[in-house]
Design a protein around this motif. Structure first.
Motif, PDB file in Angstrom:
ATOM      1  N   PHE A   1       0.858  -1.186   0.000  1.00 20.87           N
ATOM      2  CA  PHE A   1       0.000   0.000   0.000  1.00 20.87           C
ATOM      3  C   PHE A   1       0.896   1.239   0.000  1.00 20.87           C
ATOM      4  O   PHE A   1       1.665   1.451   0.934  1.00 20.87           O
ATOM      5  N   GLY A   2       0.830   2.003  -1.058  1.00 21.73           N
ATOM      6  CA  GLY A   2       1.677   3.189  -1.166  1.00 21.73           C
ATOM      7  C   GLY A   2       0.889   4.464  -0.944  1.00 21.73           C
ATOM      8  O   GLY A   2      -0.111   4.723  -1.636  1.00 21.73           O
ATOM      9  N   ARG A   3       1.311   5.255   0.024  1.00 16.03           N
ATOM     10  CA  ARG A   3       0.619   6.509   0.319  1.00 16.03           C
ATOM     11  C   ARG A   3       0.995   7.579  -0.704  1.00 16.03           C
ATOM     12  O   ARG A   3       2.165   7.927  -0.870  1.00 16.03           O
ATOM     13  N   GLY A   4      -0.005   8.090  -1.384  1.00 23.39           N
ATOM     14  CA  GLY A   4       0.190   9.198  -2.302  1.00 23.39           C
ATOM     15  C   GLY A   4      -0.140  10.512  -1.620  1.00 23.39           C
ATOM     16  O   GLY A   4      -0.079  10.613  -0.387  1.00 23.39           O
ATOM     17  N   PRO A   5      -0.509  11.528  -2.388  1.00 23.07           N
ATOM     18  CA  PRO A   5      -0.875  12.813  -1.788  1.00 23.07           C
ATOM     19  C   PRO A   5      -2.050  12.677  -0.836  1.00 23.07           C
ATOM     20  O   PRO A   5      -2.946  11.854  -1.060  1.00 23.07           O
ATOM     21  N   GLY A   6      -2.035  13.456   0.231  1.00 23.35           N
ATOM     22  CA  GLY A   6      -3.158  13.460   1.152  1.00 23.35           C
ATOM     23  C   GLY A   6      -4.335  14.234   0.584  1.00 23.35           C
ATOM     24  O   GLY A   6      -4.328  14.652  -0.576  1.00 23.35           O
ATOM     25  N   ALA A   7      -5.353  14.419   1.402  1.00 26.77           N
ATOM     26  CA  ALA A   7      -6.538  15.159   0.973  1.00 26.77           C
ATOM     27  C   ALA A   7      -6.289  16.665   1.034  1.00 26.77           C
ATOM     28  O   ALA A   7      -5.567  17.152   1.909  1.00 26.77           O
ATOM     29  N   ILE A   8      -6.861  17.383   0.089  1.00 22.74           N
ATOM     30  CA  ILE A   8      -6.851  18.848   0.132  1.00 22.74           C
ATOM     31  C   ILE A   8      -7.906  19.291   1.140  1.00 22.74           C
ATOM     32  O   ILE A   8      -9.104  19.074   0.943  1.00 22.74           O
ATOM     33  N   ILE A   9      -7.459  19.890   2.242  1.00 25.35           N
ATOM     34  CA  ILE A   9      -8.351  20.386   3.286  1.00 25.35           C
ATOM     35  C   ILE A   9      -8.158  21.894   3.391  1.00 25.35           C
ATOM     36  O   ILE A   9      -7.170  22.375   3.965  1.00 25.35           O
ATOM     37  N   ASN A  10      -9.064  22.656   2.822  1.00 24.56           N
ATOM     38  CA  ASN A  10      -8.954  24.110   2.857  1.00 24.56           C
ATOM     39  C   ASN A  10      -9.270  24.639   4.252  1.00 24.56           C
ATOM     40  O   ASN A  10     -10.321  24.331   4.819  1.00 24.56           O
TER      41      ASN A  10
ATOM     42  N   MET B   1       0.056  21.521   2.147  1.00 26.85           N
ATOM     43  CA  MET B   1      -0.991  21.974   3.060  1.00 26.85           C
ATOM     44  C   MET B   1      -1.025  21.160   4.348  1.00 26.85           C
ATOM     45  O   MET B   1      -1.617  21.601   5.339  1.00 26.85           O
ATOM     46  N   ALA B   2      -0.426  19.991   4.338  1.00 24.46           N
ATOM     47  CA  ALA B   2      -0.344  19.214   5.575  1.00 24.46           C
ATOM     48  C   ALA B   2       0.604  19.859   6.567  1.00 24.46           C
ATOM     49  O   ALA B   2       0.540  19.588   7.773  1.00 24.46           O
ATOM     50  N   LEU B   3       1.479  20.732   6.074  1.00 22.41           N
ATOM     51  CA  LEU B   3       2.458  21.407   6.926  1.00 22.41           C
ATOM     52  C   LEU B   3       2.124  22.874   7.167  1.00 22.41           C
ATOM     53  O   LEU B   3       2.509  23.434   8.197  1.00 22.41           O
ATOM     54  N   LYS B   4       1.431  23.489   6.228  1.00 23.56           N
ATOM     55  CA  LYS B   4       1.093  24.900   6.332  1.00 23.56           C
ATOM     56  C   LYS B   4      -0.383  25.095   6.004  1.00 23.56           C
ATOM     57  O   LYS B   4      -0.899  24.483   5.072  1.00 23.56           O
ATOM     58  N   PRO B   5      -1.085  25.949   6.749  1.00 16.16           N
ATOM     59  CA  PRO B   5      -2.495  26.194   6.423  1.00 16.16           C
ATOM     60  C   PRO B   5      -2.610  26.848   5.054  1.00 16.16           C
ATOM     61  O   PRO B   5      -1.807  27.710   4.690  1.00 16.16           O
ATOM     62  N   GLY B   6      -3.600  26.403   4.283  1.00 12.80           N
ATOM     63  CA  GLY B   6      -3.703  26.919   2.929  1.00 12.80           C
ATOM     64  C   GLY B   6      -5.087  26.780   2.351  1.00 12.80           C
ATOM     65  O   GLY B   6      -6.030  26.311   2.999  1.00 12.80           O
ATOM     66  N   ALA B   7      -5.190  27.182   1.079  1.00 11.95           N
ATOM     67  CA  ALA B   7      -6.441  27.078   0.327  1.00 11.95           C
ATOM     68  C   ALA B   7      -6.119  26.834  -1.134  1.00 11.95           C
ATOM     69  O   ALA B   7      -5.139  27.358  -1.667  1.00 11.95           O
ATOM     70  N   PHE B   8      -6.962  26.036  -1.765  1.00 13.43           N
ATOM     71  CA  PHE B   8      -6.781  25.657  -3.162  1.00 13.43           C
ATOM     72  C   PHE B   8      -8.003  26.131  -3.943  1.00 13.43           C
ATOM     73  O   PHE B   8      -9.123  25.714  -3.655  1.00 13.43           O
ATOM     74  N   MET B   9      -7.787  27.005  -4.910  1.00 17.70           N
ATOM     75  CA  MET B   9      -8.865  27.642  -5.660  1.00 17.70           C
ATOM     76  C   MET B   9      -8.993  27.041  -7.043  1.00 17.70           C
ATOM     77  O   MET B   9      -8.013  26.634  -7.664  1.00 17.70           O
TER      78      MET B   9
END
Length: 397
Positions: free
Chosen positions: A298-307, A345-353
């Protein structure tokens, strides 16, 4: 209100930015191979007097602009550089010149928009604080974001907040869209290798340990994981994308090894771990029940985008300043697509538009990751204005 300085700057520079975008489109480069693209970005920023570094994350580029005002706040703005292994069929004058490689997701346009914003702000840095312009390699499946982080992205270029922007085919030009919270899914890859005793499928199948039975029951069981172990309101997807076993010339032989691969999409760490655990258990027990063995990966890819709330509010305000409140969707429906900006974004708070790439009058459009997709140059000014407004409103004294 956007300044007349910006309108004048766009009139003088937009045609060059479109030319840069089309030049990148004609010369696509896959993940960690973006040498030409990175050189173009770095050279242009340096020509504007922007403090520029290369080589972060192999082919990543970071430009830094300090505002005139006295503030220690720092933000990061990110675009992606890489293309996809797809044969282009658009027939455009600037279509890919490299067979089997294509900018089929609009990263060429993302690069042009962020580059344009950097050019304007280098000449009009009437803000307080610091803006880092992050041009990331290898977004498409090779985890370029993680590589930049590993190479010290946020150590060398500290950020209190980070922001990303992506075009959306099928959304009208002039519209922005976002939502607070989960917006895009984590994307993981799984692999199962079933091993057993092969045999003659016509003469003595009873002497084999038929791994095709294990494979068939495993596939059926996968959807039971989603349907009966994940809560109804927790979205999850498990898909099989590859199955290989035996030999096409040996159709009467029960194979001794069979490999399966696929993807998992989820929005929370708990669901992600639960699916991994249950898939491994299912593979092991299914194999055992048919007298064979299973090796599970099981290979972990990118996490979820959490705005995050504050950054989402800031992104909405910037978009509304560009196109007005009526053209900004604040409740975009989440998608099980993925984006490795999530790892930043897992390390810094952010937003994806999201920014509309256009749709035909009959509702048709060419989706990303297809041979006929093309980034719409008409949205380059909108992206530039969005980035500039975001910097100006976030970096105030």
């Amino acid at each position: 209100m956007l300044s007349t300085n910006l309108q004048s700057w766009l009139e003088e520079n937009l045609s060059e930015l479109v030319e840069i975008r089309r030049g990148i489109h004609a010369n696509p480069e896959l993940g960690f191979e973006e040498e030409r693209t990175s050189q173009i970005v770095a050279a242009k920023m340096r020509s504007w007097g922007i403090e520029t570094s290369t080589g972060l994350g192999v082919t990543g580029v970071v430009g830094t602009i300090h505002g005139k005002g006295p503030s220690g706040r720092r933000i990061g703005l990110r675009a992606d550089l890489d293309a996809l292994p797809i044969f282009e069929t658009t027939g455009l004058p600037y279509a890919s010149t490299i067979p089997g490689k294509m900018h089929a997701c609009g990263h060429d346009g993302h690069t042009a928009m962020l580059l344009g914003a950097a050019g304007y702000l280098a000449a009009h840095n009437d803000f307080a604080g610091t803006a880092h312009f992050i041009f990331q390699p290898a977004e498409e499946s090779l985890n370029g974001a993680k590589r930049m982080i590993k190479d010290g992205l946020f150590d060398k270029y500290p950020c209190e907040s980070i922001f990303g922007l992506h075009n959306t085919a099928g959304m009208p030009v002039g519209q922005f869209a976002i939502c607070e919270g989960a917006m895009m899914a984590a994307a993981d890859i799984w692999e199962v290798t079933f091993r057993g005793k092969g045999g003659h499928g016509g003469l003595s199948p009873h002497l084999s340990t038929d791994i095709t039975y294990a494979q068939a029951h495993f596939v059926l069981g996968l959807q039971g994981i989603v349907g009966r172990t994940i809560a109804p309101l927790d979205t999850a997807v498990i898909s099989v994308g590859y199955i290989s076993g035996g030999n096409t010339e040996s159709w009467n032989v029960v194979p001794s090894e069979l490999v399966m691969k696929g993807t998992v999409r989820s929005f929370s760490a708990e669901v992600r771990q639960s699916i991994q655990d249950r898939m491994e258990r299912l593979a092991t027990l299914t194999a055992d029940s048919w007298g064979c063995s299973a090796e599970f990966k099981f290979g972990r890819g990118p996490g979820a985008i959490i705005n995050q709330p504050a950054e989402t509010k800031a992104a909405i305000a910037a978009a509304e300043a560009v196109v007005g409140p009526a053209s900004v969707n604040r409740n975009l429906r989440a998608t099980t697509g993925s984006e490795d900006f999530a790892d930043m974004m897992a390390l810094k708070p952010g937003a994806f538009m999201r920014l509309g790439n256009g749709v035909a009058e009959d509702g048709s459009f060419h989706a990303p990751h297809t041979p006929e997709y093309n980034f719409n140059d008409d949205i380059i000014p909108l992206g530039i204005k969005y980035w500039i407004k975001l910097v100006e409103q976030e970096l105030v004294a």
